[in-house]
Write a protein that holds these residues in place. Structure first.
Motif, PDB file in Angstrom:
ATOM      1  N   ASN A  40       0.816  -1.220   0.000  1.00 34.23           N
ATOM      2  CA  ASN A  40       0.000   0.000   0.000  1.00 34.23           C
ATOM      3  C   ASN A  40       0.848   1.267   0.000  1.00 34.23           C
ATOM      4  OD1 ASN A  40       0.995  -0.222   2.612  1.00 34.23           O
ATOM      5  ND2 ASN A  40      -0.824   0.712   3.531  1.00 34.23           N
ATOM      6  N   VAL A  41       2.130   1.117  -0.374  1.00 39.03           N
ATOM      7  CA  VAL A  41       3.051   2.257  -0.398  1.00 39.03           C
ATOM      8  C   VAL A  41       3.096   2.843  -1.806  1.00 39.03           C
ATOM      9  CG1 VAL A  41       5.409   3.046  -0.030  1.00 39.03           C
ATOM     10  CG2 VAL A  41       4.438   1.287   1.454  1.00 39.03           C
ATOM     11  N   ILE A  42       2.736   4.122  -1.924  1.00 45.53           N
ATOM     12  CA  ILE A  42       2.732   4.824  -3.207  1.00 45.53           C
ATOM     13  C   ILE A  42       3.958   5.722  -3.291  1.00 45.53           C
ATOM     14  CG2 ILE A  42       1.476   6.419  -4.702  1.00 45.53           C
ATOM     15  CD1 ILE A  42      -1.088   5.583  -3.326  1.00 45.53           C
ATOM     16  N   ASP A  43       4.795   5.480  -4.280  1.00 44.40           N
ATOM     17  CA  ASP A  43       5.991   6.304  -4.460  1.00 44.40           C
ATOM     18  C   ASP A  43       5.608   7.595  -5.197  1.00 44.40           C
ATOM     19  OD1 ASP A  43       8.547   7.224  -4.534  1.00 44.40           O
ATOM     20  OD2 ASP A  43       9.227   5.880  -6.127  1.00 44.40           O
ATOM     21  N   HIS A  44       4.828   8.414  -4.509  1.00 49.34           N
ATOM     22  CA  HIS A  44       4.348   9.673  -5.084  1.00 49.34           C
ATOM     23  C   HIS A  44       3.937  10.585  -3.939  1.00 49.34           C
ATOM     24  CE1 HIS A  44       2.973  12.209  -8.327  1.00 49.34           C
ATOM     25  NE2 HIS A  44       3.153  11.248  -9.221  1.00 49.34           N
ATOM     26  N   PHE A  45       3.535  11.826  -4.265  1.00 50.96           N
ATOM     27  CA  PHE A  45       3.103  12.737  -3.210  1.00 50.96           C
ATOM     28  C   PHE A  45       1.587  12.910  -3.180  1.00 50.96           C
ATOM     29  CE2 PHE A  45       4.093  15.377  -6.911  1.00 50.96           C
ATOM     30  CZ  PHE A  45       2.991  16.219  -6.997  1.00 50.96           C
ATOM     31  N   PHE A  46       0.866  12.247  -4.094  1.00 48.36           N
ATOM     32  CA  PHE A  46      -0.595  12.206  -4.032  1.00 48.36           C
ATOM     33  C   PHE A  46      -1.087  11.001  -4.826  1.00 48.36           C
ATOM     34  CE2 PHE A  46      -0.265  14.002  -8.195  1.00 48.36           C
ATOM     35  CZ  PHE A  46      -1.507  13.849  -8.817  1.00 48.36           C
ATOM     36  N   CYS A  47      -2.370  10.718  -4.724  1.00 47.78           N
ATOM     37  CA  CYS A  47      -2.945   9.542  -5.390  1.00 47.78           C
ATOM     38  C   CYS A  47      -3.166   9.835  -6.866  1.00 47.78           C
ATOM     39  CB  CYS A  47      -4.269   9.161  -4.733  1.00 47.78           C
ATOM     40  SG  CYS A  47      -4.095   8.544  -3.055  1.00 47.78           S
ATOM     41  N   ASP A  48      -2.415   9.169  -7.719  1.00 43.60           N
ATOM     42  CA  ASP A  48      -2.569   9.341  -9.156  1.00 43.60           C
ATOM     43  C   ASP A  48      -2.778   7.982  -9.810  1.00 43.60           C
ATOM     44  OD1 ASP A  48      -2.836  10.753 -11.456  1.00 43.60           O
ATOM     45  OD2 ASP A  48      -0.731  11.259 -11.698  1.00 43.60           O
ATOM     46  N   MET A  49      -3.160   8.005 -11.079  1.00 40.33           N
ATOM     47  CA  MET A  49      -3.576   6.784 -11.756  1.00 40.33           C
ATOM     48  C   MET A  49      -2.480   5.720 -11.826  1.00 40.33           C
ATOM     49  SD  MET A  49      -6.732   6.687 -12.626  1.00 40.33           S
ATOM     50  CE  MET A  49      -6.689   5.362 -13.811  1.00 40.33           C
ATOM     51  N   TYR A  50      -1.331   6.058 -12.404  1.00 37.65           N
ATOM     52  CA  TYR A  50      -0.304   5.049 -12.665  1.00 37.65           C
ATOM     53  C   TYR A  50       0.264   4.422 -11.386  1.00 37.65           C
ATOM     54  CZ  TYR A  50      -0.280   6.009 -17.692  1.00 37.65           C
ATOM     55  OH  TYR A  50      -0.623   6.114 -19.008  1.00 37.65           O
ATOM     56  N   PRO A  51       0.577   5.215 -10.350  1.00 36.34           N
ATOM     57  CA  PRO A  51       1.042   4.592  -9.104  1.00 36.34           C
ATOM     58  C   PRO A  51       0.019   3.627  -8.505  1.00 36.34           C
ATOM     59  CG  PRO A  51       1.569   6.916  -9.094  1.00 36.34           C
ATOM     60  CD  PRO A  51       0.683   6.681 -10.271  1.00 36.34           C
ATOM     61  N   LEU A  52      -1.282   3.963  -8.610  1.00 38.64           N
ATOM     62  CA  LEU A  52      -2.319   3.094  -8.076  1.00 38.64           C
ATOM     63  C   LEU A  52      -2.474   1.829  -8.913  1.00 38.64           C
ATOM     64  CD1 LEU A  52      -5.028   5.728  -7.084  1.00 38.64           C
ATOM     65  CD2 LEU A  52      -3.782   4.223  -5.525  1.00 38.64           C
ATOM     66  N   LEU A  53      -2.374   1.959 -10.221  1.00 30.31           N
ATOM     67  CA  LEU A  53      -2.488   0.782 -11.089  1.00 30.31           C
ATOM     68  C   LEU A  53      -1.372  -0.221 -10.808  1.00 30.31           C
ATOM     69  CD1 LEU A  53      -3.507   2.303 -14.564  1.00 30.31           C
ATOM     70  CD2 LEU A  53      -4.941   1.073 -12.937  1.00 30.31           C
ATOM     71  N   GLU A  54      -0.191   0.283 -10.468  1.00 27.65           N
ATOM     72  CA  GLU A  54       0.927  -0.616 -10.180  1.00 27.65           C
ATOM     73  C   GLU A  54       0.728  -1.397  -8.878  1.00 27.65           C
ATOM     74  OE1 GLU A  54       4.830   1.065 -10.396  1.00 27.65           O
ATOM     75  OE2 GLU A  54       4.917   0.627 -12.535  1.00 27.65           O
ATOM     76  N   LEU A  55      -0.104  -0.902  -7.970  1.00 25.75           N
ATOM     77  CA  LEU A  55      -0.345  -1.576  -6.704  1.00 25.75           C
ATOM     78  C   LEU A  55      -1.480  -2.598  -6.785  1.00 25.75           C
ATOM     79  CD1 LEU A  55      -0.079   1.334  -4.086  1.00 25.75           C
ATOM     80  CD2 LEU A  55       1.668  -0.329  -4.730  1.00 25.75           C
ATOM     81  N   ALA A  56      -2.239  -2.562  -7.866  1.00 19.00           N
ATOM     82  CA  ALA A  56      -3.385  -3.463  -7.989  1.00 19.00           C
ATOM     83  C   ALA A  56      -2.946  -4.925  -8.070  1.00 19.00           C
ATOM     84  CB  ALA A  56      -4.205  -3.093  -9.221  1.00 19.00           C
ATOM     85  N   CYS A  57      -3.742  -5.802  -7.444  1.00 22.43           N
ATOM     86  CA  CYS A  57      -3.424  -7.237  -7.427  1.00 22.43           C
ATOM     87  C   CYS A  57      -4.033  -7.936  -8.638  1.00 22.43           C
ATOM     88  CB  CYS A  57      -3.943  -7.877  -6.141  1.00 22.43           C
ATOM     89  SG  CYS A  57      -3.310  -7.125  -4.651  1.00 22.43           S
ATOM     90  N   THR A  58      -3.795  -7.405  -9.804  1.00 16.59           N
ATOM     91  CA  THR A  58      -4.295  -7.988 -11.039  1.00 16.59           C
ATOM     92  C   THR A  58      -3.508  -7.412 -12.206  1.00 16.59           C
ATOM     93  OG1 THR A  58      -6.281  -8.371 -12.386  1.00 16.59           O
ATOM     94  CG2 THR A  58      -6.041  -6.206 -11.408  1.00 16.59           C
TER      95      THR A  58
END
Length: 303
Positions: A170-188
């Motif tokens: 659940n660690v996002i290498d960013h300073f806010f929630c954006d599309m690409y960082p979130l897509l990389e964390l998805a379990c699919t």
């Protein structure tokens, strides 16, 4: 729309873990945010209060400044607070809300810049019929179209992300929630989802940017028939628009016209169009516009 995951919050890594660097960044972003808020709100208040700035161009400029205020407020305050905290966590609902509002106002600004180009085109090519073509009804209609386009784009983004399963890191290498960082964390596998995101966001940026460049090329080419004074006035207006278009579109194209991937430089590119560009808007549209400067001076004199 259903979300199946066991993630209740995300941790944002931000720019640096060094306390001294964080303090310096906090001061820099705080000053930037203050200038952004004061400058853009000053533009909005000046246009509303001044009878000399009643043309459609200034109506759209006031809308642009208001969007920059909200857009910047979505990102900067959270960024500043996170720089002061040890744990930079954001809840899942807050993350989704930040993503939705960011893309809502970001895409609305893109569509509004297109509308401002049309306004500039009519003002230069049909100056005698300008107020007839771009009347109050047309301004409101264009604004509604712009907002609808931004809402549809943002709704698609949030539906895509919210439907993804998040069950691991659940660690996002960013300073806010954006599309690409979130897509990389998805379990699919998000390859095809990433392509739809590129089409939805990247294609919009690329197509509109190309159309805008062509439009400004036509506009600037038509200035040959104008007198030197008329050419300078038109160039002053168009150059402000072109500057804003380049500052906003080029970073967006770099971020979204590519497959899903994250690079270290992404945070700095994103910072430019989410934090710096809204601030630069105030200088671009006031320092290069004598009518705006005169109206601001009169506003202060009245005060």
């Amino acid at each position: 729309m259903r979300n199946n995951n066991n993630i209740t919050e995300f941790v944002l890594l931000g720019f640096s873990q060094d306390p001294s660097v964080q303090k310096a960044l906090c001061v820099m972003f705080l000053l930037t945010y203050i200038v952004t808020m004061v400058g853009n709100l000053l533009i909005v208040v000046t246009i509303i209060a001044s009878h000399s700035l009643g043309s459609p161009m200034y109506f759209f400029l006031a809308c642009l400044s208001f969007i920059d205020v909200v857009y910047s407020t979505t990102i900067s305050p959270v960024l500043i607070v996170d720089l002061l905290c040890d744990k930079k966590a954001i809840s899942f609902p807050a993350c989704m809300g930040q993503l939705f509002i960011d893309h809502l106002f970001g895409s609305t600004e893109i569509f509004l810049l297109v509308g401002m180009t049309y306004d500039c085109y009519v003002a230069i090519h049909k100056p005698l019929h300008y107020l007839t073509i771009i009347n109050r009804r047309v301004c409101v209609l264009l604004l509604l179209v712009v907002m609808t386009g931004g809402f549809v784009h943002s709704l698609f983004q949030i539906i895509v992300v919210y439907s993804l399963p998040f069950c691991g890191p659940n660690v996002i290498d960013h300073f806010f929630c954006d599309m690409y960082p979130l897509l990389e964390l998805a379990c699919t596998d998000t390859y095809f989802i990433g392509l739809t995101v590129v089409f939805n966001g990247g294609a919009i940026c690329m197509v509109f940017f190309t159309l805008l460049l062509i439009s400004y090329g036509v506009i600037l080419n038509s200035l040959k028939a104008y007198s030197q004074e008329g050419r300078q006035k038109a160039l002053s207006t168009c150059s402000s628009h072109i500057t804003m278009v380049v500052l906003f579109f080029v970073p967006c194209i770099f971020m979204y016209v590519r497959p899903v991937s994250n690079f270290p430089i992404d945070k700095f590119i994103t910072m430019f169009y989410t934090v710096i560009t809204p601030m630069l808007n105030t200088f671009i549209y006031t320092l290069r516009n004598s009518e705006m400067q005169s109206a601001i001076e009169k506003l202060f004199c009245k005060s």
